[in-house]
Design an enzyme around this catalytic site. Structure first.
Site, PDB file in Angstrom:
ATOM      1  N   ASP A 165      -5.998  -0.520  -3.673  1.00  0.00           N
ATOM      2  CA  ASP A 165      -6.259  -1.885  -4.122  1.00  0.00           C
ATOM      3  C   ASP A 165      -6.167  -2.834  -2.658  1.00  0.00           C
ATOM      4  O   ASP A 165      -5.282  -2.904  -1.852  1.00  0.00           O
ATOM      5  CB  ASP A 165      -5.272  -2.322  -4.904  1.00  0.00           C
ATOM      6  N   SER A 180      -9.560  -7.665  -8.904  1.00  0.00           N
ATOM      7  CA  SER A 180      -9.497  -6.142  -9.248  1.00  0.00           C
ATOM      8  C   SER A 180      -9.787  -5.859 -10.676  1.00  0.00           C
ATOM      9  O   SER A 180     -10.103  -4.612 -11.044  1.00  0.00           O
ATOM     10  CB  SER A 180      -7.792  -5.800  -9.133  1.00  0.00           C
ATOM     11  N   GLU A 189      -3.123   4.622  -7.814  1.00  0.00           N
ATOM     12  CA  GLU A 189      -3.365   3.486  -7.199  1.00  0.00           C
ATOM     13  C   GLU A 189      -2.360   3.112  -6.342  1.00  0.00           C
ATOM     14  O   GLU A 189      -1.165   2.970  -6.580  1.00  0.00           O
ATOM     15  CB  GLU A 189      -3.604   2.274  -8.146  1.00  0.00           C
ATOM     16  N   ASP A 194      -3.053  -4.422  -1.639  1.00  0.00           N
ATOM     17  CA  ASP A 194      -3.442  -5.697  -1.831  1.00  0.00           C
ATOM     18  C   ASP A 194      -2.622  -6.890  -1.892  1.00  0.00           C
ATOM     19  O   ASP A 194      -2.773  -7.859  -1.044  1.00  0.00           O
ATOM     20  CB  ASP A 194      -4.010  -5.607  -3.295  1.00  0.00           C
TER      21      ASP A 194
END
Ligand SMILES: [Zn+2]
Length: 461
Positions: A32, A79, A264, A269
């Site tokens: 991410d 996202s 993930e 992020d």
């Protein structure tokens, strides 16, 4: 003339060939916020500071691609929209979870895999109900409806969940951290459906010792909210992304129909939102470590395994280079020991002297220039006067002292950021294994899910 018997035999051979030609074990890694900058600076840090090999594994896989990231309504995706594209093959608006722009449910590749009898898994460093995992399992018009998303998980039949965010699952009567508004206890509901559950920090040891057995189903959420940043992890003793991936492989690979697992690296992020260069590097390294586990598995089953490492968008506008010079100084980062968002942000309590000492010990800033000190003092003044709300443009809604420090650390390392949000740039993709060549070249983000579905012998159309 072909008689019926011969035709059946030919048909069976054909089916055997086509089913053999499908990816049986599918790993879908999503970094991410992991743009080209994030991947490059992490590799440079590994090479020059850690002296731990020249390349990241994700930068060494044989197939490389570039992916667009824009959503149905804006060049700068969130996202939920980009995750929906990566999970379903369709664009949608920012904020939507596996629904099209008109609000209709979209089929996800995890759902396709399940319909085919494959085992399925969801692993993340964020809350399990956060946007990226949610788009594979749930359908909702608003990513913030995390309690509703959690309810979808109980119905999903997914075999393995591991990550953070039990607060949307525990009942509000039994858990003070619960964010549920109703009286449901979804952990109990999982258990009633036969799931083993690992809830909270205390369950980490049990999880570590757990030996996955065929047919088990697992729901593991070790934190009420997100898992710790990798840079803060050592002090917490919780399962790493690598360990959660490894356990998932041990469990799901016992299913004779194969598996689909989404993993993930969710806090790359978050670190980049907080303009935390060292936090970004450590979480990107953690994702690379998890990919290594999948790679080990691929080496055992190269004909049947597909690994795709994608990203949903870039975060922070991470620019490698600052001012007027051609050299970075990543050595500056090696004494940065804590995350900006989760740790440094809580360190300023009004005692200025103590804070500067803290910066010397934990951020490698024992030799601040007067100009740098002034920037931090400006942040302290705002916080002391509680004027932080008005400064969200300058400090992104974070503590002004922490962002002042983040910028000093970034500039000393030779880089800077353009935004506290995401950017609209393209992102790199890597792949190896069965059908990996489908993922090379310049692709729209909606192409990735479609190609994975095809590799599994199905279609998202
Ligand atoms: Zn983000």
């Amino acid at each position: 003339m072909l008689n019926r018997k011969k035709m059946v035999a030919i048909g069976m051979i054909f089916m055997a060939i086509t089913s053999f030609a499908k990816a049986k074990y599918v790993f879908y890694f999503i970094g991410d916020g992991m743009g080209a900058g994030q991947r490059q600076i992490t590799e440079e840090y590994q090479r020059t500071v850690l002296k731990n090999g020249d390349k990241l594994l994700v930068n060494s896989l044989p197939v490389a691609g570039i992916t667009t990231t824009y959503s149905a309504d804006t060049l700068i995706t969130d996202s939920a929209a980009s995750g929906t594209a990566l999970a379903t093959g369709y664009k949608t608006n920012n904020g939507y979870v596996a629904k099209d722009a008109n609000g209709n449910n979209l089929t996800t590749i995890l759902e396709l895999a399940r319909s085919k009898g494959m085992a399925t898994g969801i692993v993340t460093t964020t809350r399990l109900t956060h946007a990226t995992p949610a788009v594979f399992v749930s359908h909702n018009i608003n990513r913030d409806n995390e309690n509703e998303i959690a309810e979808d998980y109980v119905k999903s039949g997914v075999d393995y969940f591991a990550g953070g965010g039990y607060r949307h699952f525990t009942g509000k009567d039994s858990d003070s951290k619960s964010k549920r508004k109703d009286s449901r206890d979804l952990v109990k509901e999982f258990e009633n459906k036969g799931y083993m559950t690992f809830i909270g920090e205390d369950s980490a040891q049990g999880f570590e010792k757990w030996k996955p057995a065929a047919g088990q189903k697992v729901f593991a959420a070790f934190q009420s909210s997100h898992m710790p940043y990798s840079i803060d992890e050592k002090s917490k003793n919780l399962p790493s992304l690598k360990m959660m991936t490894e356990k998932g492989i041990e469990l799901l690979s016992q299913d004779k129909d194969g598996f689909f697992m989404m993993i993930e690296g969710g806090r790359i992020d978050h670190a980049s939102h907080a303009q935390d260069v060292q936090g970004t590097i450590y979480d990107t390294l953690a994702l690379d470590e998890a990919v290594k586990k999948a790679y080990d598995f691929y080496e055992k089953y190269p004909e049947d395994t597909l690994i795709v490492v994608a990203a949903d968008h870039e975060t922070g506008g991470m620019g490698l280079g600052f001012g007027n010079n051609y050299f970075m100084n990543l050595d500056q980062l090696k004494n940065v020991k804590v995350s900006i968002e989760d740790t440094l942000q809580n360190a300023y309590t009004g005692d200025r002297e103590a804070y500067f000492k803290y910066l010397a010990v934990n951020m490698g800033l024992s030799d601040l220039t007067q100009e740098e000190k002034n920037r931090i003092i400006k942040g302290m003044d705002l916080e002391d006067k509680k004027e932080t709300k008005d400064s969200s443009q300058l400090y992104g809604g974070y503590s002004p002292t922490a962002i002042a420090v983040a910028h000093i650390v970034s500039e000393r390392a030779g880089m800077q950021w353009t935004t506290f949000a995401h950017t609209g740039t393209q992102v790199p993709l890597s792949a190896i294994g069965k059908d990996a060549e489908r993922f090379g070249g310049f692709k729209d983000n909606t192409d990735i899910a479609k190609a994975i579905a095809e590799s599994m012998g199905m279609s998202l159309d």
